[in-house]
Scaffold this motif. Structure first.
Motif, PDB file in Angstrom:
ATOM      1  N   ALA A 159       0.836  -1.201   0.000  1.00 10.67           N
ATOM      2  CA  ALA A 159       0.000   0.000   0.000  1.00 10.67           C
ATOM      3  C   ALA A 159       0.873   1.255   0.000  1.00 10.67           C
ATOM      4  O   ALA A 159       1.869   1.334   0.742  1.00 10.67           O
ATOM      5  CB  ALA A 159      -0.920   0.002   1.210  1.00 10.67           C
ATOM      6  N   GLY A 160       0.510   2.213  -0.841  1.00 13.25           N
ATOM      7  CA  GLY A 160       1.255   3.462  -0.940  1.00 13.25           C
ATOM      8  C   GLY A 160       2.275   3.483  -2.058  1.00 13.25           C
ATOM      9  O   GLY A 160       2.737   4.563  -2.458  1.00 13.25           O
ATOM     10  N   ASP A 161       2.640   2.323  -2.593  1.00 17.80           N
ATOM     11  CA  ASP A 161       3.618   2.273  -3.693  1.00 17.80           C
ATOM     12  C   ASP A 161       2.978   2.706  -5.005  1.00 17.80           C
ATOM     13  O   ASP A 161       1.778   2.516  -5.238  1.00 17.80           O
ATOM     14  CB  ASP A 161       4.160   0.846  -3.861  1.00 17.80           C
ATOM     15  N   PHE A 162       3.808   3.267  -5.881  1.00 18.10           N
ATOM     16  CA  PHE A 162       3.399   3.556  -7.253  1.00 18.10           C
ATOM     17  C   PHE A 162       3.889   2.404  -8.127  1.00 18.10           C
ATOM     18  O   PHE A 162       5.091   2.143  -8.190  1.00 18.10           O
ATOM     19  CB  PHE A 162       3.988   4.883  -7.734  1.00 18.10           C
ATOM     20  N   VAL A 163       2.941   1.735  -8.767  1.00 22.24           N
ATOM     21  CA  VAL A 163       3.266   0.527  -9.520  1.00 22.24           C
ATOM     22  C   VAL A 163       2.950   0.734 -10.991  1.00 22.24           C
ATOM     23  O   VAL A 163       1.829   1.117 -11.349  1.00 22.24           O
ATOM     24  CB  VAL A 163       2.473  -0.690  -8.986  1.00 22.24           C
ATOM     25  N   ALA A 164       3.947   0.499 -11.840  1.00 22.91           N
ATOM     26  CA  ALA A 164       3.735   0.510 -13.287  1.00 22.91           C
ATOM     27  C   ALA A 164       3.518  -0.925 -13.734  1.00 22.91           C
ATOM     28  O   ALA A 164       4.220  -1.842 -13.289  1.00 22.91           O
ATOM     29  CB  ALA A 164       4.939   1.116 -13.997  1.00 22.91           C
ATOM     30  N   PHE A 165       2.535  -1.132 -14.614  1.00 18.36           N
ATOM     31  CA  PHE A 165       2.215  -2.495 -15.023  1.00 18.36           C
ATOM     32  C   PHE A 165       1.660  -2.501 -16.443  1.00 18.36           C
ATOM     33  O   PHE A 165       1.238  -1.479 -16.981  1.00 18.36           O
ATOM     34  CB  PHE A 165       1.211  -3.134 -14.054  1.00 18.36           C
ATOM     35  N   GLU A 166       1.682  -3.689 -17.050  1.00 15.18           N
ATOM     36  CA  GLU A 166       1.067  -3.913 -18.351  1.00 15.18           C
ATOM     37  C   GLU A 166      -0.096  -4.889 -18.154  1.00 15.18           C
ATOM     38  O   GLU A 166      -0.061  -5.724 -17.243  1.00 15.18           O
ATOM     39  CB  GLU A 166       2.076  -4.505 -19.331  1.00 15.18           C
ATOM     40  N   GLU A 182      -1.735  -3.048 -22.863  1.00 20.28           N
ATOM     41  CA  GLU A 182      -1.931  -1.680 -22.375  1.00 20.28           C
ATOM     42  C   GLU A 182      -0.983  -1.431 -21.207  1.00 20.28           C
ATOM     43  O   GLU A 182      -0.554  -2.354 -20.519  1.00 20.28           O
ATOM     44  CB  GLU A 182      -3.380  -1.487 -21.897  1.00 20.28           C
ATOM     45  N   ARG A 183      -0.675  -0.149 -20.976  1.00 17.98           N
ATOM     46  CA  ARG A 183       0.180   0.212 -19.842  1.00 17.98           C
ATOM     47  C   ARG A 183      -0.630   0.972 -18.804  1.00 17.98           C
ATOM     48  O   ARG A 183      -1.494   1.775 -19.156  1.00 17.98           O
ATOM     49  CB  ARG A 183       1.370   1.055 -20.304  1.00 17.98           C
ATOM     50  N   GLY A 184      -0.332   0.715 -17.543  1.00 14.23           N
ATOM     51  CA  GLY A 184      -1.034   1.391 -16.465  1.00 14.23           C
ATOM     52  C   GLY A 184      -0.069   1.833 -15.386  1.00 14.23           C
ATOM     53  O   GLY A 184       1.051   1.320 -15.285  1.00 14.23           O
ATOM     54  N   LEU A 185      -0.484   2.813 -14.597  1.00 10.80           N
ATOM     55  CA  LEU A 185       0.306   3.307 -13.465  1.00 10.80           C
ATOM     56  C   LEU A 185      -0.675   3.713 -12.377  1.00 10.80           C
ATOM     57  O   LEU A 185      -1.624   4.453 -12.625  1.00 10.80           O
ATOM     58  CB  LEU A 185       1.158   4.512 -13.874  1.00 10.80           C
ATOM     59  N   THR A 186      -0.461   3.197 -11.164  1.00 10.52           N
ATOM     60  CA  THR A 186      -1.381   3.540 -10.086  1.00 10.52           C
ATOM     61  C   THR A 186      -0.661   3.556  -8.754  1.00 10.52           C
ATOM     62  O   THR A 186       0.398   2.929  -8.593  1.00 10.52           O
ATOM     63  CB  THR A 186      -2.550   2.527 -10.018  1.00 10.52           C
ATOM     64  N   ALA A 187      -1.236   4.322  -7.821  1.00 10.67           N
ATOM     65  CA  ALA A 187      -0.764   4.304  -6.440  1.00 10.67           C
ATOM     66  C   ALA A 187      -1.686   3.384  -5.664  1.00 10.67           C
ATOM     67  O   ALA A 187      -2.898   3.608  -5.598  1.00 10.67           O
ATOM     68  CB  ALA A 187      -0.785   5.705  -5.849  1.00 10.67           C
ATOM     69  N   ILE A 188      -1.127   2.321  -5.117  1.00 12.07           N
ATOM     70  CA  ILE A 188      -1.951   1.346  -4.406  1.00 12.07           C
ATOM     71  C   ILE A 188      -2.607   2.005  -3.196  1.00 12.07           C
ATOM     72  O   ILE A 188      -1.930   2.600  -2.360  1.00 12.07           O
ATOM     73  CB  ILE A 188      -1.105   0.138  -3.978  1.00 12.07           C
ATOM     74  N   GLY A 189      -3.925   1.890  -3.146  1.00 15.37           N
ATOM     75  CA  GLY A 189      -4.668   2.496  -2.051  1.00 15.37           C
ATOM     76  C   GLY A 189      -5.486   3.700  -2.471  1.00 15.37           C
ATOM     77  O   GLY A 189      -6.389   4.141  -1.747  1.00 15.37           O
ATOM     78  N   SER A 231     -11.146 -11.945 -18.050  1.00 17.43           N
ATOM     79  CA  SER A 231      -9.871 -12.200 -17.393  1.00 17.43           C
ATOM     80  C   SER A 231      -8.900 -11.075 -17.721  1.00 17.43           C
ATOM     81  O   SER A 231      -8.958 -10.475 -18.805  1.00 17.43           O
ATOM     82  CB  SER A 231      -9.281 -13.541 -17.853  1.00 17.43           C
ATOM     83  N   ILE A 232      -8.029 -10.764 -16.769  1.00 18.60           N
ATOM     84  CA  ILE A 232      -7.028  -9.701 -16.962  1.00 18.60           C
ATOM     85  C   ILE A 232      -5.666 -10.276 -16.609  1.00 18.60           C
ATOM     86  O   ILE A 232      -5.438 -10.729 -15.473  1.00 18.60           O
ATOM     87  CB  ILE A 232      -7.326  -8.477 -16.083  1.00 18.60           C
ATOM     88  N   GLU A 233      -4.778 -10.253 -17.574  1.00 22.22           N
ATOM     89  CA  GLU A 233      -3.399 -10.676 -17.330  1.00 22.22           C
ATOM     90  C   GLU A 233      -2.567  -9.445 -16.989  1.00 22.22           C
ATOM     91  O   GLU A 233      -2.516  -8.478 -17.752  1.00 22.22           O
ATOM     92  CB  GLU A 233      -2.826 -11.373 -18.562  1.00 22.22           C
ATOM     93  N   ILE A 234      -1.920  -9.471 -15.830  1.00 18.37           N
ATOM     94  CA  ILE A 234      -1.172  -8.312 -15.332  1.00 18.37           C
ATOM     95  C   ILE A 234       0.303  -8.671 -15.211  1.00 18.37           C
ATOM     96  O   ILE A 234       0.658  -9.742 -14.705  1.00 18.37           O
ATOM     97  CB  ILE A 234      -1.692  -7.883 -13.941  1.00 18.37           C
ATOM     98  N   LYS A 235       1.154  -7.762 -15.655  1.00 15.75           N
ATOM     99  CA  LYS A 235       2.598  -7.918 -15.469  1.00 15.75           C
ATOM    100  C   LYS A 235       3.149  -6.634 -14.870  1.00 15.75           C
ATOM    101  O   LYS A 235       3.001  -5.559 -15.449  1.00 15.75           O
ATOM    102  CB  LYS A 235       3.300  -8.211 -16.794  1.00 15.75           C
ATOM    103  N   VAL A 236       3.771  -6.738 -13.705  1.00 24.19           N
ATOM    104  CA  VAL A 236       4.369  -5.572 -13.051  1.00 24.19           C
ATOM    105  C   VAL A 236       5.711  -5.269 -13.720  1.00 24.19           C
ATOM    106  O   VAL A 236       6.536  -6.167 -13.911  1.00 24.19           O
ATOM    107  CB  VAL A 236       4.572  -5.821 -11.544  1.00 24.19           C
ATOM    108  N   THR A 237       5.906  -4.009 -14.086  1.00 26.11           N
ATOM    109  CA  THR A 237       7.163  -3.619 -14.738  1.00 26.11           C
ATOM    110  C   THR A 237       8.062  -2.790 -13.827  1.00 26.11           C
ATOM    111  O   THR A 237       9.279  -2.789 -13.990  1.00 26.11           O
ATOM    112  CB  THR A 237       6.879  -2.800 -16.015  1.00 26.11           C
TER     113      THR A 237
END
Length: 436
Positions: A159-166, A182-189, A231-237
């Motif tokens: 929680a609180g981390d900024f995570v970039a993912f595909e 697709e690319r995404g970026l979010t702050a957990i929480g 279904s969503i396939e997620i890969k953390v970058t």
């Protein structure tokens, strides 16, 4: 000058005014003489331009100017003679059929004749609150988060981390995107992405892949997925953690506040107390208006003002719906029907008139110091307050709106001082962050 007043309904009036045509002509000749002394035209010395040349060059402009001035002056006289209080600018039409006269017809609504507005029997609940040291600490923590820096970490996301993912969404014959990811970026929480995605990111490490299932809302912006499960396939970058700055003299200087941490805390407290004061004033105004409307809701108001207020509400609603639709990537809903807004518009018009009536009957005057304080409170919420102050000072519409708000709050204070008041203790958050 001849004046006749016709009552069209409870508020609408038609006023016919006529003055001898000579008065209009005299105004034209006087204006020509003025211009002949001041205008500069090639081939003529200043002050020596013949009246015929002035009339030929500026005739229409002069006639329009004299017409406007004569209507303004004579209509003011007519209002005073017949004790008329227009509720808005009159609609004026020239009557060119009146031979040898300058005549026109003005139609408008008049202000209602209110009875004495008695407030002694009103019962008002007044919210009171203070900014505590904990509130100051909370605001400083918010400011620290605004100045947060980031550094990459190798540990699992938390929680609180900024995570970039595909990510790739697949289901019911649909793949988004059709190729690649697709690319995404979010702050957990912060709940900026689907909750299933946010939950899945917790505990993942860089280069880790996970497949989850998610159900999309019925109003999801992509109709291919709306109301469906996929279904969503997620890969953390990449995983970055936030690093909060220390609250020291350097941090204080970053806000252009000299004097170190203590001076910084004093400035934060002053801003919060100013903001809290404005919020409490607004709440008091709301409480006063609620009780005034409950007592005087039977009073009538001009339909023209109600319609104009409804149009204003309609424009505001359209602007808000357009902005929300734009952010959500959805089509803009149809504008609300004008008729559906007239009830709330009538109450707003009546509230404004009641407050104005109280101010007039009790000789209340606008306190310019309160206007400056209100403007400072607004400006303090921006990075460069001086720019906001300058923007208001250069925009008469904004300043008029601010002055009207402050005047309403002064009236509310006066009412609270002359009726039955029960104080209700609130916290800073309850006042400034309702529902938080």
């Amino acid at each position: 000058m001849q004046v006749s007043v016709e009552k069209l309904d409870d508020f609408a009036r038609r006023v016919k005014v006529s003055v001898p045509g000579e008065r209009f002509q005299e105004g034209i000749h006087a204006r020509i003489r003025e211009l002949s002394k001041s205008v500069q035209l090639k081939g003529f010395r200043q002050g020596k331009v013949p009246p015929l040349v002035i009339e030929k060059r500026y005739g229409q402009q002069i006639r329009d100017e004299v017409t406007q001035n004569l209507i303004r002056d004579t209509l003011t006289e007519a209002f005073q003679q017949h004790n008329l209080r227009p509720a808005h600018s009159p609609n004026v039409t020239r009557d060119n059929a009146a031979a040898g006269e300058f005549a026109y017809v003005a139609t408008f609504d008049v202000m209602p004749e209110f009875p004495a507005i008695e407030v002694a029997d009103l019962e008002i609940s007044r919210d009171v609150a203070q900014a505590t040291d904990a509130d100051i600490d909370g605001m400083i923590d918010t400011l620290r988060r605004q100045r947060m820096s980031f550094r990459p970490v190798e540990r699992p996301a938390q929680a609180g981390d900024f995570v970039a993912f595909e990510f790739v969404i697949a289901g019911d014959g649909v793949r988004i995107p059709e190729e690649g990811a697709e690319r995404g970026l979010t702050a957990i929480g912060q709940k900026a992405v689907l909750p299933e995605i946010e939950d899945a990111l917790v505990g993942m490490t860089a280069d880790e892949t996970k497949t989850i299932s998610a159900t999309f809302a019925e109003d999801y912006r992509d109709t291919r997925l709306a109301g469906k499960t996929a279904s969503i396939e997620i890969k953390v970058t990449r995983i970055n953690e936030g690093v909060l700055p220390d609250v020291d003299d350097a941090f204080a200087r970053s806000f252009n506040i000299p004097g170190g941490v203590e001076a910084f805390r004093r400035e934060v407290r002053a801003n919060l107390e100013r903001e809290l004061g404005q919020a409490l004033s607004a709440r008091l105004r709301g409480a006063v208006v609620e009780q005034l409307l409950k007592k005087y809701d039977h009073l009538g108001v001009p339909n023209s003002l109600v319609t104009e207020e409804a149009k204003t509400l309609q424009r505001q609603a359209v602007a808000e719906m357009t902005e929300r639709a734009k952010r959500a990537g959805q089509p803009v809903p149809p504008e609300p029907a004008l008729e559906s807004l007239k009830d709330i518009a009538r109450r707003r018009v009546l509230a404004a008139m009641l407050l104005n009536e109280i101010a007039v009957k009790n000789s209340l005057r606008l306190d310019e110091n309160r206007v400056r304080t209100a403007l400072a409170a607004i400006a303090s919420t921006y990075e460069d307050p001086s720019e906001v102050v300058q923007m208001y000072q250069q925009d008469q519409r904004l300043m008029n709106s601010l002055r009207a708000r402050v005047m309403d709050e002064q009236v509310a204070e006066w009412v609270a001082g002359h009726c039955k008041v029960t104080e209700v203790e609130r916290t800073f958050k309850e006042v400034l962050q309702p529902g938080a």
